[in-house]
Design a protein around this motif. Structure first.
Motif, PDB file in Angstrom:
ATOM      1  N   PRO A  49     103.990  87.588  57.362  1.00 34.52           N
ATOM      2  CA  PRO A  49     105.248  88.190  56.794  1.00 34.52           C
ATOM      3  C   PRO A  49     106.352  87.098  57.253  1.00 34.52           C
ATOM      4  CG  PRO A  49     104.026  89.550  58.167  1.00 34.52           C
ATOM      5  CD  PRO A  49     103.460  88.607  58.173  1.00 34.52           C
ATOM      6  N   THR A  50     107.339  87.028  56.658  1.00 35.92           N
ATOM      7  CA  THR A  50     108.404  86.202  57.138  1.00 35.92           C
ATOM      8  C   THR A  50     109.176  86.840  58.369  1.00 35.92           C
ATOM      9  OG1 THR A  50     108.813  85.793  54.715  1.00 35.92           O
ATOM     10  CG2 THR A  50     110.705  85.131  56.266  1.00 35.92           C
ATOM     11  N   PRO A  51     109.177  85.857  59.336  1.00 36.39           N
ATOM     12  CA  PRO A  51     109.754  86.603  60.687  1.00 36.39           C
ATOM     13  C   PRO A  51     111.064  86.517  60.444  1.00 36.39           C
ATOM     14  CG  PRO A  51     109.426  84.131  60.860  1.00 36.39           C
ATOM     15  CD  PRO A  51     108.763  84.440  59.448  1.00 36.39           C
ATOM     16  N   ASN A  52     111.856  87.881  61.066  1.00 34.13           N
ATOM     17  CA  ASN A  52     113.119  88.277  61.116  1.00 34.13           C
ATOM     18  C   ASN A  52     113.482  88.504  62.556  1.00 34.13           C
ATOM     19  OD1 ASN A  52     115.616  88.934  60.440  1.00 34.13           O
ATOM     20  ND2 ASN A  52     114.992  89.816  58.205  1.00 34.13           N
ATOM     21  N   GLU A  53     114.047  87.941  63.368  1.00 32.30           N
ATOM     22  CA  GLU A  53     114.293  88.021  64.492  1.00 32.30           C
ATOM     23  C   GLU A  53     114.855  89.518  64.762  1.00 32.30           C
ATOM     24  OE1 GLU A  53     116.951  86.221  68.343  1.00 32.30           O
ATOM     25  OE2 GLU A  53     116.450  84.904  66.516  1.00 32.30           O
ATOM     26  N   ALA A  59     107.478  95.699  58.496  1.00 32.66           N
ATOM     27  CA  ALA A  59     108.251  96.551  57.570  1.00 32.66           C
ATOM     28  C   ALA A  59     109.219  95.970  56.540  1.00 32.66           C
ATOM     29  CB  ALA A  59     109.278  97.349  58.600  1.00 32.66           C
ATOM     30  N   VAL A  60     109.570  94.630  57.093  1.00 35.17           N
ATOM     31  CA  VAL A  60     110.410  93.896  56.176  1.00 35.17           C
ATOM     32  C   VAL A  60     109.441  93.477  54.737  1.00 35.17           C
ATOM     33  CG1 VAL A  60     111.814  91.671  55.750  1.00 35.17           C
ATOM     34  CG2 VAL A  60     111.962  93.130  57.716  1.00 35.17           C
ATOM     35  N   LEU A  61     108.126  93.227  55.145  1.00 27.57           N
ATOM     36  CA  LEU A  61     107.252  92.863  54.001  1.00 27.57           C
ATOM     37  C   LEU A  61     107.373  94.125  53.202  1.00 27.57           C
ATOM     38  CD1 LEU A  61     105.679  90.684  52.728  1.00 27.57           C
ATOM     39  CD2 LEU A  61     103.754  91.249  54.086  1.00 27.57           C
ATOM     40  N   LEU A 126     105.364  82.237  47.987  1.00 31.63           N
ATOM     41  CA  LEU A 126     104.931  82.002  49.377  1.00 31.63           C
ATOM     42  C   LEU A 126     105.953  80.794  49.613  1.00 31.63           C
ATOM     43  CD1 LEU A 126     101.164  81.720  48.991  1.00 31.63           C
ATOM     44  CD2 LEU A 126     102.311  83.693  49.732  1.00 31.63           C
ATOM     45  N   GLU A 127     106.088  80.775  51.080  1.00 30.34           N
ATOM     46  CA  GLU A 127     106.875  79.605  51.568  1.00 30.34           C
ATOM     47  C   GLU A 127     106.038  78.792  52.499  1.00 30.34           C
ATOM     48  OE1 GLU A 127     110.463  78.648  54.605  1.00 30.34           O
ATOM     49  OE2 GLU A 127     110.843  80.524  53.359  1.00 30.34           O
ATOM     50  N   HIS A 136     101.116  76.956  57.792  1.00 24.38           N
ATOM     51  CA  HIS A 136     101.018  78.376  57.294  1.00 24.38           C
ATOM     52  C   HIS A 136     101.905  79.033  56.180  1.00 24.38           C
ATOM     53  CE1 HIS A 136     104.041  78.232  60.465  1.00 24.38           C
ATOM     54  NE2 HIS A 136     104.666  79.222  59.901  1.00 24.38           N
ATOM     55  N   TYR A 137     101.820  79.997  55.850  1.00 20.53           N
ATOM     56  CA  TYR A 137     102.628  80.229  54.793  1.00 20.53           C
ATOM     57  C   TYR A 137     103.257  81.531  55.026  1.00 20.53           C
ATOM     58  CZ  TYR A 137     100.244  77.222  51.129  1.00 20.53           C
ATOM     59  OH  TYR A 137      99.732  76.354  50.504  1.00 20.53           O
ATOM     60  N   TYR A 138     104.511  81.796  54.565  1.00 18.35           N
ATOM     61  CA  TYR A 138     105.078  83.136  54.801  1.00 18.35           C
ATOM     62  C   TYR A 138     105.031  83.643  53.385  1.00 18.35           C
ATOM     63  CZ  TYR A 138     107.214  81.745  59.046  1.00 18.35           C
ATOM     64  OH  TYR A 138     107.452  81.181  60.365  1.00 18.35           O
ATOM     65  N   LEU A 139     104.822  85.031  53.252  1.00 21.02           N
ATOM     66  CA  LEU A 139     104.859  85.865  52.122  1.00 21.02           C
ATOM     67  C   LEU A 139     106.145  86.307  51.707  1.00 21.02           C
ATOM     68  CD1 LEU A 139     103.634  87.132  49.714  1.00 21.02           C
ATOM     69  CD2 LEU A 139     102.517  89.037  51.211  1.00 21.02           C
ATOM     70  N   LEU A 140     106.808  85.581  51.068  1.00 24.74           N
ATOM     71  CA  LEU A 140     108.337  86.086  50.507  1.00 24.74           C
ATOM     72  C   LEU A 140     108.409  87.534  49.859  1.00 24.74           C
ATOM     73  CD1 LEU A 140     109.922  82.785  49.996  1.00 24.74           C
ATOM     74  CD2 LEU A 140     109.792  84.084  52.084  1.00 24.74           C
ATOM     75  N   THR A 141     107.687  87.308  48.672  1.00 24.11           N
ATOM     76  CA  THR A 141     107.692  88.617  47.837  1.00 24.11           C
ATOM     77  C   THR A 141     106.754  88.550  46.600  1.00 24.11           C
ATOM     78  OG1 THR A 141     109.372  89.923  46.936  1.00 24.11           O
ATOM     79  CG2 THR A 141     109.626  87.843  46.157  1.00 24.11           C
ATOM     80  N   ALA A 142     106.596  89.807  45.867  1.00 22.71           N
ATOM     81  CA  ALA A 142     105.747  89.656  44.647  1.00 22.71           C
ATOM     82  C   ALA A 142     106.318  90.820  43.822  1.00 22.71           C
ATOM     83  CB  ALA A 142     104.417  89.976  45.157  1.00 22.71           C
ATOM     84  N   TYR A 143     106.328  90.361  42.714  1.00 22.07           N
ATOM     85  CA  TYR A 143     106.980  91.435  41.583  1.00 22.07           C
ATOM     86  C   TYR A 143     106.650  91.115  40.133  1.00 22.07           C
ATOM     87  CZ  TYR A 143     110.052  87.392  40.884  1.00 22.07           C
ATOM     88  OH  TYR A 143     110.332  86.020  40.372  1.00 22.07           O
ATOM     89  N   TYR A 144     106.565  92.102  39.292  1.00 20.39           N
ATOM     90  CA  TYR A 144     106.431  92.121  37.969  1.00 20.39           C
ATOM     91  C   TYR A 144     107.587  91.418  37.462  1.00 20.39           C
ATOM     92  CZ  TYR A 144     105.523  94.102  33.313  1.00 20.39           C
ATOM     93  OH  TYR A 144     105.504  94.168  32.012  1.00 20.39           O
ATOM     94  N   SER A 145     107.343  90.458  36.618  1.00 24.34           N
ATOM     95  CA  SER A 145     108.382  89.539  36.120  1.00 24.34           C
ATOM     96  C   SER A 145     108.852  90.126  34.542  1.00 24.34           C
ATOM     97  CB  SER A 145     107.759  88.152  35.987  1.00 24.34           C
ATOM     98  OG  SER A 145     108.764  87.269  35.442  1.00 24.34           O
ATOM     99  N   THR A 146     110.143  90.136  34.378  1.00 23.20           N
ATOM    100  CA  THR A 146     110.680  90.816  33.076  1.00 23.20           C
ATOM    101  C   THR A 146     111.709  89.889  32.824  1.00 23.20           C
ATOM    102  OG1 THR A 146     111.745  92.699  34.038  1.00 23.20           O
ATOM    103  CG2 THR A 146     109.471  92.953  33.128  1.00 23.20           C
TER     104      THR A 146
END
Length: 165
Positions: A49-53, A59-61, A126-127, A136-146
């Protein structure tokens, strides 16, 4: 509620008949199974998950995978994202490579790697990162594209980089 744990790609989770608390509990069970209890890898490279200080990154992911951003920056429940939560691991681990298009682009935020399931209009972002020779990769998001998202994704794919980062 436990029946959602049995759902596989490309069957959507059943969330509409659940109360808000039941829905969150059902989604968290899937999230814990797919992201907390087991390590996730994309092409042998760890995904985090993307780190957030100062903020719980899991929870953010969870928030990014089940809620969409409004114009004012707040986030609200997104039925389409949530119903496909169990698709994220399926796509990142490339269980059906013939169904996805994987490419990287240089966006204004930096390099992003996209996993796009065109037949299901689903995308994962992914980043890629390298720190002290540790890729490594950070998983930023995933969504249904419309709508406009589909057009934006096509434009990104047209300007894809020669290598997947």
């Amino acid at each position: 509620m436990p029946y959602n744990l049995l759902k596989v790609y490309n069957i959507k989770l059943e969330l509409d008949g659940l109360s808000v608390s039941e829905r969150i509990e059902s989604l968290k069970r899937i999230f814990n199974r797919d992201f907390v209890e087991d390590n996730l890898f994309f092409r042998g490279i760890p995904v985090y998950p993307t780190p957030n200080e100062g903020i719980d990154t899991m929870a953010v992911l969870f928030d990014h995978l089940t809620r969409k951003r409004n114009n004012d920056g707040s986030r609200e429940y997104d039925r389409e994202r949530s119903a496909r939560l169990h698709w994220v691991r399926h796509h990142i681990t490339e269980r059906i490579p013939s169904k996805i298009c994987v490419f990287s682009t240089l966006d204004k935020e930096g390099i992003r790697t996209y996993i796009h399931d065109k037949s299901e209009s689903y995308v994962i972002i992914l980043e890629p990162r390298t720190k002290l020779d540790f890729k490594h990769y950070y998983l930023l998001t995933a969504y249904y594209s419309t709508g406009r998202d589909v057009i934006k994704l096509k434009k990104k794919e047209k300007r894809k980089l020669s290598d997947i980062h």
